[in-house]
Design a protein around this motif. Structure first.
Motif, PDB file in Angstrom:
ATOM      1  N   TRP A  79      31.367 -31.437 -95.891  1.00 49.61           N
ATOM      2  CA  TRP A  79      30.519 -30.789 -94.896  1.00 49.61           C
ATOM      3  C   TRP A  79      31.384 -29.985 -93.944  1.00 49.61           C
ATOM      4  CZ3 TRP A  79      30.591 -31.491 -89.588  1.00 49.61           C
ATOM      5  CH2 TRP A  79      31.402 -32.527 -89.124  1.00 49.61           C
ATOM      6  N   GLU A  85      25.860 -22.972 -88.536  1.00 50.90           N
ATOM      7  CA  GLU A  85      25.044 -23.657 -89.530  1.00 50.90           C
ATOM      8  C   GLU A  85      25.824 -24.845 -90.102  1.00 50.90           C
ATOM      9  OE1 GLU A  85      22.452 -19.883 -91.196  1.00 50.90           O
ATOM     10  OE2 GLU A  85      24.210 -20.502 -92.338  1.00 50.90           O
ATOM     11  N   VAL A  87      26.743 -26.904 -93.262  1.00 51.75           N
ATOM     12  CA  VAL A  87      26.804 -26.676 -94.701  1.00 51.75           C
ATOM     13  C   VAL A  87      27.288 -27.954 -95.373  1.00 51.75           C
ATOM     14  CG1 VAL A  87      27.794 -25.254 -96.543  1.00 51.75           C
ATOM     15  CG2 VAL A  87      27.353 -24.244 -94.286  1.00 51.75           C
ATOM     16  N   THR A 111      22.299 -25.792 -96.863  1.00 52.12           N
ATOM     17  CA  THR A 111      22.609 -25.221 -95.558  1.00 52.12           C
ATOM     18  C   THR A 111      21.467 -25.512 -94.601  1.00 52.12           C
ATOM     19  OG1 THR A 111      23.854 -23.464 -96.643  1.00 52.12           O
ATOM     20  CG2 THR A 111      23.240 -23.089 -94.353  1.00 52.12           C
ATOM     21  N   THR A 113      20.015 -24.856 -90.558  1.00 48.88           N
ATOM     22  CA  THR A 113      20.076 -23.949 -89.418  1.00 48.88           C
ATOM     23  C   THR A 113      19.378 -24.575 -88.214  1.00 48.88           C
ATOM     24  OG1 THR A 113      18.012 -22.863 -90.045  1.00 48.88           O
ATOM     25  CG2 THR A 113      20.046 -21.942 -90.961  1.00 48.88           C
ATOM     26  N   LYS A 127      17.711 -24.345 -94.470  1.00 48.12           N
ATOM     27  CA  LYS A 127      17.679 -22.885 -94.518  1.00 48.12           C
ATOM     28  C   LYS A 127      16.739 -22.404 -95.623  1.00 48.12           C
ATOM     29  CE  LYS A 127      20.793 -18.958 -94.323  1.00 48.12           C
ATOM     30  NZ  LYS A 127      22.221 -18.594 -94.216  1.00 48.12           N
TER      31      LYS A 127
END
Length: 147
Positions: A79, A85, A87, A111, A113, A127
């Protein structure tokens, strides 16, 4: 300065000082163990994610029908934060049907957000979807089960 202006100015200063500003969380803020639970129809979905300081993570997902376990899945990977963001790069998955490694050369990236950390509550959205999640920070070693 009139009394009205002084009172107005005092109120504005007070509001400014008491307003909470939520900055995007840092990598250090996201480390630790996080728990989430959601009800959907007659089932309870439970997530437990541990993000470590070496940028690895491990996650456990349960679906419970009352006290009965309907589904379980484990996941590990890397990660990081990128442009605000979260990820996650999934490196292995294991479900009730047995371990399923991510095929060599394949990348499974998730991902998230709209990261918002308010105290020990972390919220974000997957996302490209309308799926929103809210996790609470819990002690390392926290265990989840159907009960």
């Amino acid at each position: 300065m009139s009394v009205f202006h002084r009172v107005t100015l005092g109120c504005l200063i007070g509001l400014t000082l008491t307003a909470t500003v939520h900055a995007a969380p840092s990598s250090n803020d996201l480390m630790g163990t996080w728990y989430s639970e959601q009800q959907q129809d007659d089932e309870t979905m439970k997530w437990l994610t541990r993000r470590m300081d070496n940028n690895r993570y491990a996650a456990l997902f349960l679906v419970c029908n009352g006290k009965d376990l309907s589904w379980v899945q484990k996941e590990t990977g890397d990660w990081w934060l990128e442009n605000g963001e979260l990820v996650e790069n999934v490196s292995s998955m294991e479900d009730m049907n047995g371990k399923k490694q991510v095929p060599e050369g394949k990348t499974v990236i998730q991902t998230y957000t709209a990261l918002n950390l308010n105290g020990d509550v972390l919220a974000y959205q997957k996302k490209g979807t309308d799926k929103q999640f809210e996790f609470n920070r819990v002690e390392d070693g926290y265990q989840i089960r159907c009960d």
